[in-house]
Design a protein around this motif. Structure first.
Motif, PDB file in Angstrom:
ATOM      1  N   ALA A   1     211.182   6.107  25.656  1.00 35.65           N
ATOM      2  CA  ALA A   1     209.818   6.574  25.919  1.00 35.65           C
ATOM      3  C   ALA A   1     209.755   8.090  25.996  1.00 35.65           C
ATOM      4  O   ALA A   1     210.764   8.772  26.164  1.00 35.65           O
ATOM      5  CB  ALA A   1     209.313   5.972  27.229  1.00 35.65           C
ATOM      6  N   CYS A   2     208.533   8.600  25.848  1.00 37.36           N
ATOM      7  CA  CYS A   2     208.229  10.000  26.116  1.00 37.36           C
ATOM      8  C   CYS A   2     207.184  10.055  27.237  1.00 37.36           C
ATOM      9  O   CYS A   2     206.450   9.101  27.458  1.00 37.36           O
ATOM     10  CB  CYS A   2     207.692  10.697  24.867  1.00 37.36           C
ATOM     11  SG  CYS A   2     208.909  10.906  23.542  1.00 37.36           S
ATOM     12  N   VAL A   3     207.140  11.174  27.923  1.00 33.82           N
ATOM     13  CA  VAL A   3     206.240  11.326  29.064  1.00 33.82           C
ATOM     14  C   VAL A   3     205.278  12.484  28.816  1.00 33.82           C
ATOM     15  O   VAL A   3     205.698  13.561  28.387  1.00 33.82           O
ATOM     16  CB  VAL A   3     207.036  11.571  30.367  1.00 33.82           C
ATOM     17  CG1 VAL A   3     206.089  11.716  31.549  1.00 33.82           C
ATOM     18  CG2 VAL A   3     208.014  10.449  30.607  1.00 33.82           C
ATOM     19  N   TYR A   4     203.998  12.231  29.097  1.00 31.96           N
ATOM     20  CA  TYR A   4     202.941  13.205  28.838  1.00 31.96           C
ATOM     21  C   TYR A   4     202.127  13.448  30.106  1.00 31.96           C
ATOM     22  O   TYR A   4     201.936  12.551  30.922  1.00 31.96           O
ATOM     23  CB  TYR A   4     202.002  12.685  27.742  1.00 31.96           C
ATOM     24  CG  TYR A   4     202.701  12.375  26.447  1.00 31.96           C
ATOM     25  CD1 TYR A   4     202.726  13.305  25.407  1.00 31.96           C
ATOM     26  CD2 TYR A   4     203.357  11.165  26.272  1.00 31.96           C
ATOM     27  CE1 TYR A   4     203.383  13.022  24.213  1.00 31.96           C
ATOM     28  CE2 TYR A   4     204.026  10.872  25.089  1.00 31.96           C
ATOM     29  CZ  TYR A   4     204.034  11.808  24.066  1.00 31.96           C
ATOM     30  OH  TYR A   4     204.700  11.533  22.894  1.00 31.96           O
ATOM     31  N   ARG A   5     201.645  14.667  30.221  1.00 35.49           N
ATOM     32  CA  ARG A   5     200.715  14.991  31.301  1.00 35.49           C
ATOM     33  C   ARG A   5     199.303  14.712  30.791  1.00 35.49           C
ATOM     34  O   ARG A   5     198.961  15.064  29.656  1.00 35.49           O
ATOM     35  CB  ARG A   5     200.858  16.457  31.696  1.00 35.49           C
ATOM     36  CG  ARG A   5     199.998  16.876  32.873  1.00 35.49           C
ATOM     37  CD  ARG A   5     200.394  18.268  33.339  1.00 35.49           C
ATOM     38  NE  ARG A   5     199.572  18.706  34.457  1.00 35.49           N
ATOM     39  CZ  ARG A   5     199.932  19.681  35.293  1.00 35.49           C
ATOM     40  NH1 ARG A   5     201.094  20.288  35.140  1.00 35.49           N
ATOM     41  NH2 ARG A   5     199.139  20.034  36.276  1.00 35.49           N
ATOM     42  N   ALA A   6     198.487  14.072  31.623  1.00 30.04           N
ATOM     43  CA  ALA A   6     197.141  13.683  31.199  1.00 30.04           C
ATOM     44  C   ALA A   6     196.169  13.817  32.362  1.00 30.04           C
ATOM     45  O   ALA A   6     196.564  13.990  33.523  1.00 30.04           O
ATOM     46  CB  ALA A   6     197.147  12.249  30.671  1.00 30.04           C
TER      47      ALA A   6
ATOM     48  N   ALA B   1     200.755  11.217  35.043  1.00 32.18           N
ATOM     49  CA  ALA B   1     201.848  11.188  34.061  1.00 32.18           C
ATOM     50  C   ALA B   1     201.751   9.881  33.281  1.00 32.18           C
ATOM     51  O   ALA B   1     201.551   8.820  33.876  1.00 32.18           O
ATOM     52  CB  ALA B   1     203.195  11.276  34.775  1.00 32.18           C
ATOM     53  N   VAL B   2     201.876   9.968  31.965  1.00 31.16           N
ATOM     54  CA  VAL B   2     201.822   8.797  31.094  1.00 31.16           C
ATOM     55  C   VAL B   2     203.194   8.613  30.451  1.00 31.16           C
ATOM     56  O   VAL B   2     203.634   9.455  29.661  1.00 31.16           O
ATOM     57  CB  VAL B   2     200.748   8.946  29.997  1.00 31.16           C
ATOM     58  CG1 VAL B   2     200.686   7.665  29.154  1.00 31.16           C
ATOM     59  CG2 VAL B   2     199.399   9.256  30.600  1.00 31.16           C
TER      60      VAL B   2
ATOM     61  N   MET C   1     200.772   7.027  36.177  1.00 35.08           N
ATOM     62  CA  MET C   1     201.046   7.187  37.606  1.00 35.08           C
ATOM     63  C   MET C   1     200.731   8.597  38.048  1.00 35.08           C
ATOM     64  O   MET C   1     200.519   9.490  37.221  1.00 35.08           O
ATOM     65  CB  MET C   1     202.498   6.824  37.914  1.00 35.08           C
ATOM     66  CG  MET C   1     203.509   7.736  37.272  1.00 35.08           C
ATOM     67  SD  MET C   1     205.130   6.969  37.070  1.00 35.08           S
ATOM     68  CE  MET C   1     204.976   6.405  35.365  1.00 35.08           C
ATOM     69  N   ASP C   2     200.689   8.802  39.357  1.00 35.47           N
ATOM     70  CA  ASP C   2     200.422  10.138  39.890  1.00 35.47           C
ATOM     71  C   ASP C   2     201.398  11.152  39.319  1.00 35.47           C
ATOM     72  O   ASP C   2     202.614  10.893  39.252  1.00 35.47           O
ATOM     73  CB  ASP C   2     200.551  10.152  41.415  1.00 35.47           C
ATOM     74  CG  ASP C   2     199.435   9.387  42.107  1.00 35.47           C
ATOM     75  OD1 ASP C   2     198.394   9.163  41.464  1.00 35.47           O
ATOM     76  OD2 ASP C   2     199.620   9.016  43.274  1.00 35.47           O
ATOM     77  N   PHE C   3     200.879  12.292  38.925  1.00 32.33           N
ATOM     78  CA  PHE C   3     201.714  13.413  38.506  1.00 32.33           C
ATOM     79  C   PHE C   3     202.020  14.248  39.747  1.00 32.33           C
ATOM     80  O   PHE C   3     201.097  14.695  40.435  1.00 32.33           O
ATOM     81  CB  PHE C   3     200.992  14.248  37.459  1.00 32.33           C
ATOM     82  CG  PHE C   3     201.824  15.345  36.848  1.00 32.33           C
ATOM     83  CD1 PHE C   3     202.513  15.134  35.668  1.00 32.33           C
ATOM     84  CD2 PHE C   3     201.918  16.585  37.457  1.00 32.33           C
ATOM     85  CE1 PHE C   3     203.282  16.139  35.098  1.00 32.33           C
ATOM     86  CE2 PHE C   3     202.685  17.593  36.899  1.00 32.33           C
ATOM     87  CZ  PHE C   3     203.370  17.375  35.708  1.00 32.33           C
ATOM     88  N   ILE C   4     203.274  14.418  40.048  1.00 27.63           N
ATOM     89  CA  ILE C   4     203.662  15.169  41.247  1.00 27.63           C
ATOM     90  C   ILE C   4     204.172  16.540  40.797  1.00 27.63           C
ATOM     91  O   ILE C   4     205.257  16.637  40.206  1.00 27.63           O
ATOM     92  CB  ILE C   4     204.736  14.431  42.053  1.00 27.63           C
ATOM     93  CG1 ILE C   4     204.237  13.026  42.416  1.00 27.63           C
ATOM     94  CG2 ILE C   4     205.098  15.209  43.310  1.00 27.63           C
ATOM     95  CD1 ILE C   4     205.230  12.191  43.192  1.00 27.63           C
TER      96      ILE C   4
END
Length: 467
Positions: free
Chosen positions: A169-174, A183-184, A274-277
């Motif tokens: 997977a890759c993770v993106y800020r949204a 975070a996606v 989920m929440d972006f911390i």
């Protein structure tokens, strides 16, 4: 170094226990054991499976033959120990040449020190995914594949450059429509069938190896089945989201602990939202005052003990990319991709094992390992194993808190199992693994912490059934 952090971006950081899994931050240095051009392609589906098997066999045979020759030369020049280390390194390089599926499986296998020699575990555990992130066009296509026409209603915006990238997977800020930053974690398109095909070939290979005389009594199929299930489990982001919710609920009553909230309405089977911390950094703990570092160490152990002895749902991968500390004194637990559910019986046995280890009753510890074992070889020397465990526990019991090492204790315990033909249950190994993963972090925060003394309040709650 401070970087944008999110609940699913895992930083590959070398830690003493060397149990590391998951995503690598985009732009970080990776262990490149073999250039991508020399690696076979990911497993195709259908009729291409036979071709993939031939490619895997050819690459593995050629690479291992060259590695064996190199190890033999090293042994002649520098002695057998150096030769064994060289061969273990060559095995890891061979795995790297086989591609992401085998790297992922080897990372899990590197935790099984009960059946794999420690030298090889060290090398396998250091393997890292070397997969480039999806570019902007691929990211847009992947998001559309998951969300379809609802993409623009689920998110107000999604950054097209991932903040982290791995083989799965890759993770993106949204940003959500209500303005919340999230975070996606987005699964790569087509990765599921590819990895499933490769793991199917791995299972077939294990069936062949299990028939060889030298592996008689070794639970080859069971170990390979277990690691394949662990890898396949990481493909199911819907399950991972539910597991993260479970951790958040289980740890909700532990002071100073934070687990990010999953946004279920925006999540999908191939995406976790989920929440972006923000503002998390792996060195925050090291930069805090000594008193706060000691608090972080005790809180981290309490988190693990709560999972092991009270709830039975265990995050087995709390390396520094999944475990952070904040300036406000919080312990942040991220990513539930490698979690296991202990049966009530095994949770009780592990608590019993840890309690008896802490009071020096080695005979009971040996009995617990034997009771929970998935197999005992026909020629197993059970009395010698029991005496070995009694001696190990007695020696460990006399050590001061600063001298005691869980890694050393587990390494010797697993060596006794291999030597005397006792195959431990993964349910007993994985809880111990969760402690081994955090030992380096905890010791760096508080070198004098007593692992066994810190466990006693939680053990007492477990014994009296207090959740």
């Amino acid at each position: 170094m401070t970087r944008p952090a999110d609940p699913s971006a895992e930083r590959r950081t070398m830690v003493p226990s060397k149990f590391i899994f998951g995503l690598s931050p985009v732009g970080s240095a990776a262990l490149r054991a073999a250039p991508p051009s020399r690696r076979p392609p990911l497993a195709p589906g259908g009729s291409g499976l036979g071709v993939r098997a031939v490619v895997i066999g050819s690459v593995a045979t050629a690479s291992l033959a060259a590695g064996l020759a190199a190890a033999a030369g090293t042994a002649l020049r520098h002695g057998r120990p150096a030769g064994r280390r060289r061969f273990a390194r060559e095995v890891a390089r061979t795995v790297a040449r086989l591609g992401p599926t085998f790297i992922k499986a080897a990372q899990v296998l590197g935790t099984r020190r009960d059946v794999v020699p420690a030298l090889l575990c060290d090398e396998l555990s250091m393997l890292q995914d070397d997969v480039p992130p999806m570019d902007a066009a691929q990211s847009r296509a992947a998001l559309r594949e998951v969300y379809g026409d609802r993409l623009d209603t689920v998110f107000a915006s999604v950054e097209e450059t991932p903040v982290a990238s791995g083989s799965i997977a890759c993770v993106y800020r949204a940003t959500l429509p209500d303005g919340a930053t999230v975070a996606v974690k987005l699964r790569r398109p087509g990765i599921g069938p590819q990895m499933a095909a490769d793991l199917g070939l791995l299972r077939r290979g294990a069936s062949v190896v299990a028939r060889l005389p030298m592996f008689r009594g070794v639970p080859v199929r069971e170990v390979v089945d277990s690691l394949c299930e662990s890898v396949l489990g990481q493909l199911d982001l819907g399950r991972e989201g539910r597991d993260l919710d479970r951790l958040r609920e289980d740890l909700g009553g532990v002071p100073r602990v934070r687990v990010p909230r999953v946004h279920a309405a925006a999540s999908r089977p191939a995406a976790i939202v989920m929440d972006f911390i923000p503002d998390l950094a792996v060195d925050t703990g090291a930069r805090c005052p000594r008193a706060m570092r000691r608090t972080f160490a005790a809180s981290t152990l309490t988190v693990v003990y709560q999972m092991l002895f009270i709830n039975g749902f265990v995050h087995c991968d709390l390396h520094p990319g999944n475990l952070y500390f904040t300036r406000s004194g919080q312990v942040v637990v991220l990513d539930a991709g490698f979690s296991v559910q202990l049966s009530d019986k095994m949770r009780g046995l592990f608590a019993d094992f840890f309690l008896n280890m802490s009071i020096g009753r080695g005979d009971r510890c040996a009995a617990i390992v034997l009771e929970s074992a998935i197999g005992v070889a026909d020629d197993a020397d059970v009395p010698a194993f029991t005496e070995g465990v009694k001696d190990l526990v007695a020696r460990s019991y006399r050590l001061s808190a600063k001298e005691f090492s869980l890694i050393a204790f587990a390494g010797e315990l697993f060596d006794l199992q291999r030597r005397y033909g006792v195959a431990a249950s993964p349910e007993l190994v994985f809880p111990l693994l969760s402690l081994l993963v955090v030992e380096g972090t905890v010791r760096s925060l508080d070198p004098d912490i007593d692992f066994q003394e810190t466990a006693k309040p939680v053990l007492n709650r477990a014994l009296f059934g207090i959740r």
